[in-house]
Scaffold this active site. Structure first.
Site, PDB file in Angstrom:
ATOM      1  N   SER A 261      49.682 -45.053 -96.336  1.00 42.80           N
ATOM      2  CA  SER A 261      49.426 -46.433 -96.736  1.00 42.80           C
ATOM      3  C   SER A 261      50.496 -46.918 -97.702  1.00 42.80           C
ATOM      4  CB  SER A 261      48.057 -46.536 -97.403  1.00 42.80           C
ATOM      5  OG  SER A 261      48.100 -45.927 -98.681  1.00 42.80           O
ATOM      6  N   LYS A 262      50.462 -48.198 -97.941  1.00 41.26           N
ATOM      7  CA  LYS A 262      51.420 -48.834 -98.842  1.00 41.26           C
ATOM      8  C   LYS A 262      51.455 -48.144-100.197  1.00 41.26           C
ATOM      9  CE  LYS A 262      51.943 -53.357-101.181  1.00 41.26           C
ATOM     10  NZ  LYS A 262      52.599 -52.730-102.293  1.00 41.26           N
TER      11      LYS A 262
END
Length: 511
Positions: A261-262
């Site tokens: 994820s980011k």
RNA sequence: GGUGAUAUCGUCUCGCGGUCUAGGACGCCGCCCUCUCACGGCGGAAACCAGGGUUCGAGUCCCUGUUUCACUACCA
């Protein structure tokens, strides 16, 4: 059943394109090119709440940087447009009506609040054949009541009517047959009341059909809804032209669990986006591979091998090779943990193999950053400088730290090396070295080396101490390429100047 | 909880019944090269999830369990 290969990459413009999305795009592209097919870029902006300005441009720029070419799309045009879902409202309305008329879908008037209440009341509530008659919809209510609600402008959604207890099989090119029972499926919303747009499921099937998509290559997160999509093709009567399904394994966090994820990028210190991204809402800055000094070829190669392999030991592969050898058969079924160290290695390999002149071009901006006028040096000089150090870097941005001394004489000397290599008396030896160097006519690497090393030997001096002191004055620290390759490029005059500067400025440090 | 997918070194993986004392790559360690730091070369530690089958023979096939992941929104 031979069909022209048409694939699509269909991102939502809800933020910067994630590295996992890039890989999905890449696999679509590799397959399309290999088959002589068409690569479509479709923008799936049916969630008006999550629209992010700039995201669409970002997608285009990122794909262009990586060399993932698009044949049909918003910018490229094509026979099957529009390629942006928000511009296809009328099309979706038409097809939703078709499902309604055929009795394969129905109106539902339950409000979000009512649904929440139901979910709170019943443990594993699912809107399906077993519960739909307790809800407010066109299946449970009299026709005139339904008509009245619609005429009065009450909000409604359209749900698919799933027939229970049917085995639905999804044929997936990398997973084989995946069969589930339709009873576990719910009556998914196909058309939203909130923004008068279809949900992903409906828009996706309609567009893929209309755009004659032959292979749907997407992330594994879609596998659970694939049976619903199969049912939709059937409901529309398009089963005979349903695309081939291909569900790719996900990219996972390097440590811990879950998909990449980011946040992982910020936390672990590596980019998860192809390009740098300034979030317009929060103002946050996320790093990108491009700005981090990665070569697009290296990123492509690295990503391609994360979830796919050529079946043999090859690792360094060009886009052309990838196109030629790509196959779903060699796609992994398991999610791949993102290995940033390996990514660095790929970049290192590409940098090492890069043409000196080309690398010099990438290096020039760094000269400007360090107040060096590139015009003061020939292209050949710059190319030779970067060529000497390219095998010792991982990123383009590492270049200055490794060859900046060619352009700027040292202003300070590494303390650790001074302590070890600059003793009382070293200055005298360096003065003698100046004399030796000054007497050399052919300052080429091999010749200068023979003479200096001969002088050291004849005078029975300590090779390591002399050479490292020499290096200290020229480079500023005890590291770098072959000493006489450096002096050859620098030239006699500059070399002697640096030694004299060193003699004047370096003081022995007591241990 | 339910459904589905998944399972070889720390990581990415080759393996498609015997050629596996399980191979390659990244990372790690050691040695060599060497004026330094690297590069490079050589070598090392490091894995078939567990239990049942099938078979003359299983990392490879089947079953069960377990693991991990995904999905389970009027998001995609």
């Amino acid at each position: 059943m031979e069909r022209k290969v048409r694939v699509r990459f269909a991102p939502s413009p809800t933020g910067p394109l994630h590295i996992g999305g890039v890989r999905t795009a890449l696999y679509n592209y590799l397959f399309a090119r290999q088959m002589g097919g068409t690569m479509i870029l479709r923008i799936e902006d049916t969630d008006s709440n999550r629209f992010v300005p700039g995201a669409e441009d970002y997608i285009n720029e990122a794909l262009a940087w990586l060399g993932i070419g698009i044949d049909e799309g918003v910018r490229e045009g094509g026979e099957y447009g529009p390629y942006k879902q928000s511009e296809r409202r009328d099309i979706y309305r038409h097809y939703v009506q078709q499902l309604l008329d055929a009795g394969r879908a129905y109106y539902a008037f339950d409000t979000p609040e009512e649904l929440d209440a139901k979910r709170a009341e019943i443990k594993n509530f699912q809107y399906d054949a077993s519960t739909r008659m307790q809800m407010r919809n066109s299946l449970s209510m009299p026709a005139d009541e339904v008509k009245r609600l619609i005429d009065e402008g009450h909000k409604y959604v359209v749900r698919i009517k799933i027939e229970p207890d049917r085995d639905v099989t999804v044929n997936d090119l990398i997973r084989g047959e995946v069969t589930i029972n339709s009873s576990v499926l719910d009556d998914k919303v196909l058309y939203k009341s909130a923004d008068d747009l279809p949900t992903y499921h409906l828009a996706n099937i309609v567009d893929d059909h209309l755009m004659e998509v032959s292979h749907v290559i997407r992330g594994e997160e879609w596998l659970p809804s694939a049976p619903l999509h199969v049912l939709l093709y059937e409901a529309f009567g398009w089963a005979d032209t349903m695309p081939q399904w291909v569900h790719l394994p996900l990219l996972l966090k390097p440590d811990g669990k879950g998909k990449l994820s980011k946040r992982d990028g910020d936390r672990l210190g590596f980019p998860v986006f192809p390009l740098e991204w300034h979030d317009p809402a929060s103002g946050d800055l996320s790093s990108g591979y491009r700005e981090g000094g990665y070569l697009p070829e290296a990123v492509v190669n690295f990503l391609a091998l994360l979830g796919w392999n050529p079946g043999d030991d090859r690792e360094i592969m060009s886009m052309d090779e990838l196109i030629r050898d790509f196959s779903f058969e060699h796609c992994s079924k398991k999610g791949a943990k993102f290995d940033y160290e390996k990514g660095k290695w790929f970049n290192h390999e590409y940098l090492s193999a890069m043409d000196d002149a080309k690398l010099a071009g990438l290096f020039k901006p760094q000269l400007a950053e360090h107040e060096v006028n590139a015009d003061d040096y020939s292209d050949e000089f710059i190319a030779r400088a970067v060529g000497m150090v390219k095998t010792r870097i991982n990123f383009v941005k590492d270049l200055w730290a490794n060859c900046g001394f060619f352009f700027k004489a040292p202003e300070a000397y590494a303390e650790k090396d001074v302590k070890k290599r600059w003793k009382p008396g070293t200055d005298d030896i360096m003065r003698q070295l100046v004399g030796v160097l000054d007497g050399i006519d052919d300052f080429s690497s091999a010749n200068a080396e023979a003479i200096v090393l001969g002088w050291i030997k004849d005078n029975e001096m300590h090779m390591g101490n002399v050479m490292n002191a020499f290096r200290l004055t020229v480079v500023g620290e005890c590291k770098g390429p072959h000493m006489f390759d450096i002096t050859e490029l620098l030239g006699k005059e500059e070399t002697i100047k640096r030694i004299e500067r060193g003699i004047a400025n370096i003081q022995p440090i007591d241990a």
